[in-house]
Scaffold this motif. Structure first.
Motif, PDB file in Angstrom:
ATOM      1  N   ALA A 110      40.685  -6.426  14.772  1.00 32.85           N
ATOM      2  CA  ALA A 110      39.307  -6.875  14.942  1.00 32.85           C
ATOM      3  C   ALA A 110      38.836  -7.639  13.715  1.00 32.85           C
ATOM      4  O   ALA A 110      39.096  -7.235  12.573  1.00 32.85           O
ATOM      5  N   SER A 111      38.118  -8.731  13.946  1.00 28.29           N
ATOM      6  CA  SER A 111      37.589  -9.533  12.843  1.00 28.29           C
ATOM      7  C   SER A 111      36.419 -10.360  13.365  1.00 28.29           C
ATOM      8  O   SER A 111      36.122 -10.361  14.543  1.00 28.29           O
ATOM      9  N   GLY A 112      35.741 -11.059  12.439  1.00 27.84           N
ATOM     10  CA  GLY A 112      34.656 -11.929  12.859  1.00 27.84           C
ATOM     11  C   GLY A 112      33.689 -12.198  11.740  1.00 27.84           C
ATOM     12  O   GLY A 112      33.450 -11.338  10.888  1.00 27.84           O
ATOM     13  N   ARG A 113      33.090 -13.399  11.772  1.00 30.79           N
ATOM     14  CA  ARG A 113      32.164 -13.816  10.707  1.00 30.79           C
ATOM     15  C   ARG A 113      30.927 -12.936  10.667  1.00 30.79           C
ATOM     16  O   ARG A 113      30.411 -12.618   9.607  1.00 30.79           O
ATOM     17  N   THR A 114      30.453 -12.492  11.836  1.00 27.74           N
ATOM     18  CA  THR A 114      29.265 -11.650  11.866  1.00 27.74           C
ATOM     19  C   THR A 114      29.612 -10.206  12.155  1.00 27.74           C
ATOM     20  O   THR A 114      28.779  -9.405  12.537  1.00 27.74           O
ATOM     21  N   PHE A 115      30.856  -9.908  11.963  1.00 26.92           N
ATOM     22  CA  PHE A 115      31.365  -8.577  12.256  1.00 26.92           C
ATOM     23  C   PHE A 115      30.801  -7.569  11.265  1.00 26.92           C
ATOM     24  O   PHE A 115      30.979  -7.713  10.073  1.00 26.92           O
ATOM     25  N   SER A 116      30.133  -6.567  11.797  1.00 26.32           N
ATOM     26  CA  SER A 116      29.651  -5.527  10.889  1.00 26.32           C
ATOM     27  C   SER A 116      30.770  -4.517  10.688  1.00 26.32           C
ATOM     28  O   SER A 116      31.889  -4.741  11.086  1.00 26.32           O
ATOM     29  N   THR A 117      30.475  -3.417  10.098  1.00 25.82           N
ATOM     30  CA  THR A 117      31.491  -2.435   9.781  1.00 25.82           C
ATOM     31  C   THR A 117      32.225  -1.988  11.036  1.00 25.82           C
ATOM     32  O   THR A 117      31.609  -1.579  12.016  1.00 25.82           O
ATOM     33  N   PHE A 118      33.556  -2.093  10.992  1.00 26.92           N
ATOM     34  CA  PHE A 118      34.380  -1.779  12.149  1.00 26.92           C
ATOM     35  C   PHE A 118      34.107  -0.378  12.668  1.00 26.92           C
ATOM     36  O   PHE A 118      34.113  -0.147  13.878  1.00 26.92           O
ATOM     37  N   SER A 119      33.839   0.537  11.794  1.00 25.84           N
ATOM     38  CA  SER A 119      33.642   1.916  12.217  1.00 25.84           C
ATOM     39  C   SER A 119      32.390   2.095  13.076  1.00 25.84           C
ATOM     40  O   SER A 119      32.218   3.134  13.709  1.00 25.84           O
ATOM     41  N   ASN A 120      31.524   1.090  13.123  1.00 26.22           N
ATOM     42  CA  ASN A 120      30.333   1.152  13.967  1.00 26.22           C
ATOM     43  C   ASN A 120      30.615   0.798  15.424  1.00 26.22           C
ATOM     44  O   ASN A 120      29.708   0.866  16.260  1.00 26.22           O
ATOM     45  N   TYR A 121      31.856   0.417  15.718  1.00 29.36           N
ATOM     46  CA  TYR A 121      32.204  -0.040  17.057  1.00 29.36           C
ATOM     47  C   TYR A 121      33.022   1.002  17.804  1.00 29.36           C
ATOM     48  O   TYR A 121      34.005   1.537  17.275  1.00 29.36           O
ATOM     49  N   ALA A 122      32.602   1.264  19.041  1.00 27.90           N
ATOM     50  CA  ALA A 122      33.440   2.006  19.965  1.00 27.90           C
ATOM     51  C   ALA A 122      34.463   1.036  20.547  1.00 27.90           C
ATOM     52  O   ALA A 122      34.139  -0.127  20.805  1.00 27.90           O
ATOM     53  N   MET A 123      35.688   1.525  20.742  1.00 34.19           N
ATOM     54  CA  MET A 123      36.774   0.659  21.176  1.00 34.19           C
ATOM     55  C   MET A 123      37.396   1.179  22.461  1.00 34.19           C
ATOM     56  O   MET A 123      37.336   2.379  22.760  1.00 34.19           O
ATOM     57  N   GLY A 124      37.996   0.248  23.199  1.00 34.20           N
ATOM     58  CA  GLY A 124      38.629   0.657  24.449  1.00 34.20           C
ATOM     59  C   GLY A 124      39.821  -0.218  24.795  1.00 34.20           C
ATOM     60  O   GLY A 124      40.029  -1.273  24.197  1.00 34.20           O
ATOM     61  N   TRP A 125      40.568   0.259  25.759  1.00 36.88           N
ATOM     62  CA  TRP A 125      41.675  -0.509  26.340  1.00 36.88           C
ATOM     63  C   TRP A 125      41.503  -0.512  27.859  1.00 36.88           C
ATOM     64  O   TRP A 125      41.230   0.539  28.465  1.00 36.88           O
ATOM     65  N   PHE A 126      41.661  -1.692  28.425  1.00 38.72           N
ATOM     66  CA  PHE A 126      41.654  -1.868  29.868  1.00 38.72           C
ATOM     67  C   PHE A 126      42.909  -2.620  30.251  1.00 38.72           C
ATOM     68  O   PHE A 126      43.563  -3.242  29.409  1.00 38.72           O
ATOM     69  N   ARG A 127      43.241  -2.576  31.530  1.00 35.41           N
ATOM     70  CA  ARG A 127      44.370  -3.351  32.017  1.00 35.41           C
ATOM     71  C   ARG A 127      44.013  -4.001  33.340  1.00 35.41           C
ATOM     72  O   ARG A 127      43.114  -3.548  34.039  1.00 35.41           O
ATOM     73  N   GLN A 128      44.753  -5.050  33.642  1.00 30.83           N
ATOM     74  CA  GLN A 128      44.462  -5.804  34.859  1.00 30.83           C
ATOM     75  C   GLN A 128      45.757  -6.379  35.415  1.00 30.83           C
ATOM     76  O   GLN A 128      46.576  -6.928  34.687  1.00 30.83           O
ATOM     77  N   THR A 129      45.902  -6.255  36.726  1.00 29.63           N
ATOM     78  CA  THR A 129      46.984  -6.918  37.435  1.00 29.63           C
ATOM     79  C   THR A 129      46.387  -8.052  38.261  1.00 29.63           C
ATOM     80  O   THR A 129      45.182  -8.085  38.518  1.00 29.63           O
ATOM     81  N   THR A 130      47.212  -8.956  38.698  1.00 34.09           N
ATOM     82  CA  THR A 130      46.761 -10.145  39.407  1.00 34.09           C
ATOM     83  C   THR A 130      45.960  -9.750  40.644  1.00 34.09           C
ATOM     84  O   THR A 130      46.418  -8.930  41.454  1.00 34.09           O
ATOM     85  N   GLY A 131      44.770 -10.288  40.757  1.00 31.60           N
ATOM     86  CA  GLY A 131      43.939 -10.034  41.918  1.00 31.60           C
ATOM     87  C   GLY A 131      43.153  -8.739  41.883  1.00 31.60           C
ATOM     88  O   GLY A 131      42.458  -8.412  42.844  1.00 31.60           O
TER      89      GLY A 131
END
Length: 130
Positions: A24-45
């Motif tokens: 994770a990165s970004g010019r306006t990125f605040s402290t990483f620890s302030n973000y909840a994170m997730g993983w999703f997946r997708q198949t075609t259609g």
């Protein structure tokens, strides 16, 4: 703006393991620890399918889809601005594009809806052969 870049996908045989990483990165990125994170997946259609989530800060709260419980583990390293998804005992049904997600959060919650997340990575292909 927050940029999320996934890595670690690839081709693996059934029963094998992979570890996905998300930087994770970004010019306006605040402290990483302030973000909840997730993983999703997708198949075609198909719609995005929830896989795993971890709460902000120490990641004391995690949440998993029933289909991956006991096989996948989500973790985070706030010093490196990274989140990981360790995937074990993979089967062909796990084949999909996997997306890393993030949202600014003041609560210690692990969010499981795609609409909960503000930022999405470009995705990493995981293919499990039988």
């Amino acid at each position: 703006q927050v940029q999320l870049v996934e890595s670690g996908g690839g081709l693996v045989q059934a029963g094998g393991s992979l570890r996905l990483s998300c930087a994770a990165s970004g010019r306006t990125f605040s402290t990483f620890s302030n973000y909840a994170m997730g993983w999703f997946r997708q198949t075609t259609g198909s719609e995005h399918e929830f896989v795993a989530a971890i709460s902000r800060s120490s990641g004391s709260t995690t949440n998993y889809a029933d289909s991956v419980k006991g096989r996948f583990t989500i973790s985070r390293d706030n010093d490196k601005n990274m989140v990981y998804l360790q995937m074990n005992s993979l089967n062909p049904e796990d084949t999909a594009v996997y997306y890393c997600t993030a949202r600014y959060s003041v609560h210690s919650a692990a969010y499981s809806r795609a609409t909960d997340y503000t930022y999405w990575g470009q995705g990493s292909q995981v293919t499990v052969s039988s």
